[in-house]
Design a protein around this motif. Structure first.
Motif, PDB file in Angstrom:
ATOM      1  N   GLU A 243       0.630  -1.160   0.150  1.00 32.03           N
ATOM      2  CA  GLU A 243       0.066   0.015   0.014  1.00 32.03           C
ATOM      3  C   GLU A 243       0.707   1.263   0.028  1.00 32.03           C
ATOM      4  O   GLU A 243       1.934   1.129   0.411  1.00 32.03           O
ATOM      5  CB  GLU A 243      -0.859   0.232   1.397  1.00 32.03           C
ATOM      6  N   LYS A 244       0.373   2.399  -0.592  1.00 29.02           N
ATOM      7  CA  LYS A 244       1.099   3.616  -0.569  1.00 29.02           C
ATOM      8  C   LYS A 244       0.387   4.329   0.406  1.00 29.02           C
ATOM      9  O   LYS A 244      -0.939   4.443   0.611  1.00 29.02           O
ATOM     10  CB  LYS A 244       1.192   4.292  -1.883  1.00 29.02           C
ATOM     11  N   VAL A 246      -0.645   8.650   0.995  1.00 29.80           N
ATOM     12  CA  VAL A 246      -0.456  10.065   0.505  1.00 29.80           C
ATOM     13  C   VAL A 246      -0.988  10.845   1.593  1.00 29.80           C
ATOM     14  O   VAL A 246      -2.081  10.672   2.240  1.00 29.80           O
ATOM     15  CB  VAL A 246      -1.172  10.041  -0.717  1.00 29.80           C
ATOM     16  N   ILE A 275      -4.090   2.456  -2.113  1.00 30.78           N
ATOM     17  CA  ILE A 275      -3.572   3.838  -1.485  1.00 30.78           C
ATOM     18  C   ILE A 275      -4.645   4.220  -0.448  1.00 30.78           C
ATOM     19  O   ILE A 275      -5.724   4.087  -0.417  1.00 30.78           O
ATOM     20  CB  ILE A 275      -3.587   4.781  -2.536  1.00 30.78           C
ATOM     21  N   SER A 320       5.280   8.294   4.497  1.00 31.09           N
ATOM     22  CA  SER A 320       4.196   8.647   3.303  1.00 31.09           C
ATOM     23  C   SER A 320       5.223   8.487   2.116  1.00 31.09           C
ATOM     24  O   SER A 320       6.457   8.786   2.079  1.00 31.09           O
ATOM     25  CB  SER A 320       3.977  10.039   3.558  1.00 31.09           C
ATOM     26  N   ASP A 321       4.522   8.108   1.017  1.00 36.36           N
ATOM     27  CA  ASP A 321       4.979   8.009  -0.233  1.00 36.36           C
ATOM     28  C   ASP A 321       4.670   9.258  -1.043  1.00 36.36           C
ATOM     29  O   ASP A 321       5.459   9.584  -2.132  1.00 36.36           O
ATOM     30  CB  ASP A 321       4.071   6.880  -0.878  1.00 36.36           C
ATOM     31  N   VAL A 322       3.951  10.068  -0.680  1.00 37.90           N
ATOM     32  CA  VAL A 322       3.461  11.237  -1.331  1.00 37.90           C
ATOM     33  C   VAL A 322       2.921  12.332  -0.629  1.00 37.90           C
ATOM     34  O   VAL A 322       2.261  12.157   0.414  1.00 37.90           O
ATOM     35  CB  VAL A 322       2.526  11.201  -2.669  1.00 37.90           C
ATOM     36  N   CYS A 344      10.182  12.442   0.366  1.00 38.45           N
ATOM     37  CA  CYS A 344       9.001  12.370   0.095  1.00 38.45           C
ATOM     38  C   CYS A 344       8.398  13.155  -0.873  1.00 38.45           C
ATOM     39  O   CYS A 344       8.303  14.592  -0.849  1.00 38.45           O
ATOM     40  CB  CYS A 344       7.831  12.660   1.242  1.00 38.45           C
ATOM     41  N   TYR A 377      -1.626   9.518  -8.475  1.00 40.82           N
ATOM     42  CA  TYR A 377      -1.609   7.949  -9.113  1.00 40.82           C
ATOM     43  C   TYR A 377      -0.390   7.832  -9.882  1.00 40.82           C
ATOM     44  O   TYR A 377       0.268   6.823  -9.457  1.00 40.82           O
ATOM     45  CB  TYR A 377      -2.727   7.804 -10.098  1.00 40.82           C
ATOM     46  N   CYS A 380       2.436   7.178  -7.297  1.00 40.56           N
ATOM     47  CA  CYS A 380       2.499   5.998  -6.512  1.00 40.56           C
ATOM     48  C   CYS A 380       2.725   4.885  -7.289  1.00 40.56           C
ATOM     49  O   CYS A 380       3.185   3.678  -6.690  1.00 40.56           O
ATOM     50  CB  CYS A 380       0.969   6.168  -5.676  1.00 40.56           C
ATOM     51  N   HIS A 386       8.840   8.563  -8.989  1.00 42.92           N
ATOM     52  CA  HIS A 386       8.794   8.608  -7.613  1.00 42.92           C
ATOM     53  C   HIS A 386      10.165   8.784  -7.149  1.00 42.92           C
ATOM     54  O   HIS A 386      10.589   9.807  -6.558  1.00 42.92           O
ATOM     55  CB  HIS A 386       8.009   7.556  -6.885  1.00 42.92           C
TER      56      HIS A 386
END
Length: 433
Positions: A243-244, A246, A275, A320-322, A344, A377, A380, A386
């Protein structure tokens, strides 16, 4: 050089970006070695760093109560009934004023943003006049509208030049539904300032066009970040490979555009269920956002951990990824820079002042939820994109330092003190890159 500085926030008591900026600016100035800053605030915690002098405005004596009580009492003696009724209102006004002071003749402050905020702003400005008579300083620097009256009062008393620092205007906070009282305080501060430092060119244009200020005395003074401390560098992220995450981190208020983040989240979750969306913060729109997530059927993918402080903020970034900042009007916005430090990637609105100095971010209009959803999107799901933005972002933000900001502010001070005025054209001609 001695600076008398007025501010409403300072770490470790943080309500928002104002405290972070106040710390960064004073720290950047202190690194020059020959600048002494006296930072005056309503109610410090006592845990502030000691690289500058902190004045607790709650402990500055204004008057000796016993003397004034005797004075008030004496006014009742030896006067006719007619005199009493004529002067009664004035006497009672003085008495009520005295009731607001403690036994040492000091005004107490709640600190932060109490319900009687305008009273505290006025009292703060009264004490500023007392300090302006007792402190030795060369220049006055006032942060944000809450301390502009204090700066103006200190200037009137001392005759010293006044710089005001515009971290936001009421046009930003209210989406244009401006409070006339706040606007009046802001404009009076700007009218009396010798130099107006604005946290972005976006804010500078608001000051020029909405507050009718001379462009020559207005300068864009972008914010910065400090290198991560070892404590934050040592944070180990805990991520689910399946899972990501945000994240939106900030006040959940209309200025920050949280509803556009929810709208974009709904669009993203129509394309993938891998996500999750985190609303890290608090504010008057928090319950409305929880209800909106439920109405869209995405509540199980939206998390509201509440206000984050200190190490929690950086744990949030690292997990966090974003990072997304969908602000409707953001004078600057330090949060994306902090997220970038943590690797990030950031998506910011084109209506954000920090976008003027950032290249390795994705910029969208706050209202364009489809572009925002596409950017989320893509970051991620496209690992190469990324990683590229994350790595380049770390490099870019490493060069945006408070030390450089301190040098630029020093240039403004020097121009005021040695020329007797500030001229933005001359400042830009000698600008420190």
């Amino acid at each position: 050089m001695k600076v008398l500085m007025f501010g409403w926030e300072f770490p470790p008591k943080i309500y928002g970006g104002l405290a972070v900026a106040s710390y960064g600016i004073t720290k950047g100035l202190s690194l020059q070695g020959d600048i002494e800053t006296t930072f005056c605030m309503p109610k410090p915690t006592g845990e502030e760093e000691k690289f500058l002098k902190i004045v607790n405005m709650s402990q500055v004596p204004i008057v000796h109560r016993d003397v004034l009580y005797d004075d008030i009492k004496d006014r009742f003696i030896g006067h006719t009934a007619e005199d009493y009724y004529r002067f009664r209102d004035h006497i009672y006004a003085d008495f009520n004023y005295m009731q607001g002071l403690d036994d040492l003749g000091c005004m107490g402050f709640a600190g932060g943003y109490p319900s009687n905020l305008h009273d505290e702003i006025n009292n703060f400005s009264i004490i500023a006049g007392v300090l302006a008579r007792s402190e030795q300083f060369d220049i006055i620097h006032a942060h944000d509208w809450l301390t502009y009256p204090a700066g103006v009062h200190a200037k009137i008393v001392s005759g010293k030049p006044l710089c005001i620092h515009v971290h936001a205007t009421d046009f930003d906070r209210s989406r244009g539904n401006v409070n006339p009282t706040v606007y009046s305080i802001e404009k009076n501060g700007m009218d009396n300032a010798d130099c107006i430092m604005c946290v972005s060119e976006l804010t500078r244009q608001t000051v020029i066009n909405q507050y009718h200020q001379d462009p020559r005395k207005c300068v864009a003074m972008h914010n910065a970040v400090y290198p991560l401390s070892q404590e934050y560098l040592d944070i180990v992220p805990h991520k689910n490979p399946n899972e990501k995450i945000v994240t939106y981190l900030g006040r959940i208020t209309m200025q920050k555009g949280p509803e556009y983040f929810i709208e974009a989240a709904k669009l993203v979750l129509q394309r993938t269920d891998k996500i999750r969306f985190c609303f890290a913060g608090s504010g008057d729109m928090m319950n409305a956002m929880i209800e909106l997530a439920a109405a869209y059927g995405i509540a199980d993918k939206c998390h509201f951990p509440g206000f984050q402080r200190g190490k929690q903020v950086y744990e949030c970034y690292k997990n966090s990824d974003v990072f997304v900042m969908p602000s409707v009007s953001e004078p600057f916005g330090i949060a994306p820079l902090e997220a970038m430090q943590c690797g990030c990637p950031s998506i910011i609105s084109k209506q954000s002042g920090c976008g003027e100095i950032l290249t390795n971010v994705i910029k969208v209009d706050y209202w364009d939820i489809h572009a925002m959803a596409d950017a989320i999107y893509s970051l991620c799901m496209n690992e190469s994109l990324h990683n590229y933005i994350a790595e380049e972002g770390i490099k870019e933000v490493a060069g945006i330092t408070w030390e450089k900001v301190g040098l630029r502010i020093r240039q403004c001070y020097d121009q005021l003190l040695y020329n007797g005025w500030f001229n933005n054209e001359e400042y830009l001609a000698n600008f420190i890159k």
